[in-house]
Enzyme design. Structure first.
Site, short mmCIF file in Angstrom:
data_model
loop_
_atom_site.label_atom_id
_atom_site.label_comp_id
_atom_site.label_asym_id
_atom_site.label_seq_id
_atom_site.Cartn_x
_atom_site.Cartn_y
_atom_site.Cartn_z
N LYS A 17 0.86 -1.19 0.00
CA LYS A 17 0.00 0.00 0.00
C LYS A 17 0.88 1.23 0.00
O LYS A 17 2.05 1.16 0.38
CB LYS A 17 -0.88 0.01 1.26
P1 NAD Z 1 -13.06 7.95 -3.03
O1 NAD Z 1 -12.06 9.01 -2.75
O2 NAD Z 1 -13.55 7.74 -4.42
O3 NAD Z 1 -14.36 8.16 -2.10
C1 NAD Z 1 -14.31 8.33 -0.71
C2 NAD Z 1 -15.64 8.89 -0.27
O4 NAD Z 1 -15.68 8.95 1.16
C3 NAD Z 1 -15.90 10.31 -0.75
O5 NAD Z 1 -17.27 10.47 -1.03
C4 NAD Z 1 -15.49 11.17 0.46
O6 NAD Z 1 -16.13 12.44 0.48
C5 NAD Z 1 -16.02 10.28 1.56
N1 NAD Z 1 -15.42 10.52 2.87
C6 NAD Z 1 -14.13 10.84 3.17
N2 NAD Z 1 -14.01 10.97 4.51
C7 NAD Z 1 -15.22 10.73 5.04
C8 NAD Z 1 -15.74 10.70 6.35
N3 NAD Z 1 -14.95 10.95 7.40
N4 NAD Z 1 -17.05 10.40 6.53
C9 NAD Z 1 -17.83 10.12 5.47
N5 NAD Z 1 -17.41 10.14 4.20
C10 NAD Z 1 -16.12 10.44 4.00
O7 NAD Z 1 -12.42 6.60 -2.42
P2 NAD Z 1 -12.81 5.10 -2.73
O8 NAD Z 1 -11.83 4.58 -3.70
O9 NAD Z 1 -14.27 4.99 -2.97
O10 NAD Z 1 -12.43 4.46 -1.31
C11 NAD Z 1 -13.35 4.42 -0.22
C12 NAD Z 1 -12.96 3.27 0.69
O11 NAD Z 1 -12.98 2.06 -0.08
C13 NAD Z 1 -11.55 3.36 1.28
O12 NAD Z 1 -11.55 2.78 2.58
C14 NAD Z 1 -10.73 2.52 0.33
O13 NAD Z 1 -9.54 2.02 0.94
C15 NAD Z 1 -11.72 1.42 0.04
N6 NAD Z 1 -11.43 0.66 -1.18
C16 NAD Z 1 -11.41 1.24 -2.39
C17 NAD Z 1 -11.11 0.46 -3.50
C18 NAD Z 1 -11.10 1.03 -4.90
O14 NAD Z 1 -10.95 0.23 -5.85
N7 NAD Z 1 -11.27 2.30 -5.09
C19 NAD Z 1 -10.85 -0.91 -3.37
C20 NAD Z 1 -10.92 -1.49 -2.10
C21 NAD Z 1 -11.21 -0.68 -1.01
#
Ligand code: NAD
Length: 430
Positions: free
Chosen positions: A120
């Site tokens: 990561k």
């Molecule tokens: P992203 O940046 O596209 O979206 C994150 C969202 O969460 C946004 O809407 C943001 O405004 C919101 N957010 C941020 N802080 C917040 C808070 N304190 N309370 C509520 N909302 C909040 O990111 P993503 O890629 O969708 O990732 C979100 C989660 O999913 C993370 O934990 C990430 O590690 C996990 N994840 C993502 C992927 C991927 O392929 N993108 C894969 C596995 C896991």
């Protein structure tokens, strides 16, 4: 905790209580290692990260000034194959967080059977305060700083919080310039034009909804009669919301970092997306009432999808959550104390290392397509993803019942067993 060996030196006893993220990951590891009866040598190896790189690097800003940013790239374990894991841009990024996320990537890849170890990365920055050209400069310099660690057979980054296909394209271009030839397989989540996979941008949300669908079937929950709440309306959360609504669930609340919106009769998600595109946030959407992210988690619903950040479901709110099924699209949203409360209350929790594994699974498909220079159709991607999520659910569910443990521990038991197997068979060099 019932384990015999000392915690790793950088994890104080009880640190997990304060939600230091790596301490949480190590505590989860030991709980599963106890169930497995893992020996002390393997615990010592697997409870630490193999490689941790911290870089402080300069970036030229639009006004000509220079700022120095701190970033990390961590490999938790590369026994099963190259390290795989995203990188994020967020003001709260710390080495502890990146180490925890790297460890979870090792388990995630193992639990769905991918030939990868876990890695990561992240940079401590609020990208919303940077222009597009400043983000490009930052991405290119960060890539150059970590270039020795990454590569198509070494470590393959991907998108995470606040990083996207354009940023992956800049990473791929910078790495390729250093090598002197194009290396598309150094990164996944690329734009389609550069060898990205169809279905990658939806994969995390889609995989999460496949997991929910299978879990609901196994527990006789009719999705058509459910209400769903989604925390975080980004890449993972917005797709999960749309797809669970397509299955017939009523999505009553969603949120982002500025707050949430709630309508007990259901939200029109297209209209919410349009509102967000116009204003930058879901907050203020006219056909709903505004709620805080804390209130959102305890709203009346059947399915809860945390899809934002870590440490959201804690001892303080786990007893008040009304959902009977929680699917962790986010990494690390639930603390170990909350896990226990939810399990005792009979809530079925689909843990992050399984529920959001759709992203890395389709990243794997993208890497395979890149290495073979042979693209798949969207149907092939979706059906192979569905198959992996369905089989993994039943394997974890069977392990949970066999050991009488919750789904997180069951998923970890399966993952740790696999990685421990690699470690044992390979032996220790030299
Ligand atoms: P992203 O940046 O596209 O979206 C994150 C969202 O969460 C946004 O809407 C943001 O405004 C919101 N957010 C941020 N802080 C917040 C808070 N304190 N309370 C509520 N909302 C909040 O990111 P993503 O890629 O969708 O990732 C979100 C989660 O999913 C993370 O934990 C990430 O590690 C996990 N994840 C993502 C992927 C991927 O392929 N993108 C894969 C596995 C896991």
């Amino acid at each position: 905790m019932a384990t015999q060996i000392a915690r790793t030196p950088d994890v104080e006893h009880g640190a997990a209580q304060h939600h230091d993220l790596f301490a949480v990951a190590v505590e989860q590891f030991h709980i599963a290692a106890d169930v497995l009866g893992l020996d002390d040598d393997l615990r010592r190896i697997l409870s630490r990260c193999q490689r941790e790189l911290t870089v402080n690097f300069p970036v030229e800003m639009d006004d000509g000034s220079v700022q120095v940013f701190t970033g990390h790239r961590v490999h938790h374990n590369i026994g099963p194959g190259p390290a795989k894991g995203g990188f994020r841009y967020h003001q709260d990024v710390t080495l502890s967080e990146v180490k925890a996320l790297a460890m979870w990537m090792t388990w995630k890849c193992a639990v769905v059977g991918l030939p990868y170890g876990g890695g990561k990365g992240g940079v401590t920055v609020n990208p919303k305060l940077l222009s597009s050209s400043e983000i490009q400069n930052l991405t290119r310099r960060y890539t150059a700083e970590i270039a020795a660690m990454i590569g198509p057979n070494k470590d393959i980054p991907a998108p995470d919080v606040n990083t996207n296909p354009q940023i992956m394209a800049w990473l791929m271009d910078t790495y390729s310039m250093i090598q002197g030839y194009s290396v598309p397989a150094v990164v996944t989540g690329k734009p389609l034009e550069l060898g990205g996979s169809v279905g990658r941008s939806e994969a995390t949300g889609r995989g999460c909804v496949f997991a929910i669908e299978e879990a609901a079937k196994s527990r006789n929950i009719d999705i058509n009669k459910t209400k769903t709440v989604v925390q975080g309306f980004g890449n993972a959360g917005s797709v999960a919301a749309r797809l669970i609504a397509d299955l017939g669930s009523t999505v009553v609340a969603v949120s982002d970092s500025r707050g949430g919106i709630y309508n007990e009769n259901g939200l029109d998600l297209r209209a919410v997306e349009a509102h967000k595109a116009r204003t930058g946030s879901v907050v203020g959407y006219a056909e709903a009432q505004d709620v805080t992210n804390e209130q959102l988690l305890v709203l009346p619903c059947d399915i809860l999808i945390p899809a934002a950040m870590e440490n959201q479901i804690t001892q303080a709110n786990a007893g008040k959550i009304s959902a009977r099924l929680i699917a962790e699209a986010a990494n690390g949203p639930t603390t170990p104390e909350a896990d226990k409360i939810l399990y005792d209350r009979g809530v079925l929790l689909l843990p992050d290392i399984f529920a959001n594994a759709g992203g890395v699974t389709v990243s794997y498909f993208e890497w395979v397509q890149g290495l073979q220079a042979f693209p798949w159709t969207e149907e092939q991607v979706t059906e192979r993803l569905r198959d992996i999520m369905q089989k993994s659910f039943h394997a974890i569910d069977t392990t949970a019942k066999h050991h009488s443990v919750h789904m997180r521990t069951a998923a970890l038991v399966r993952a740790i067993e696999r990685v421990a197997g690699f470690t044992k068979i390979r032996g220790i060099f030299p």
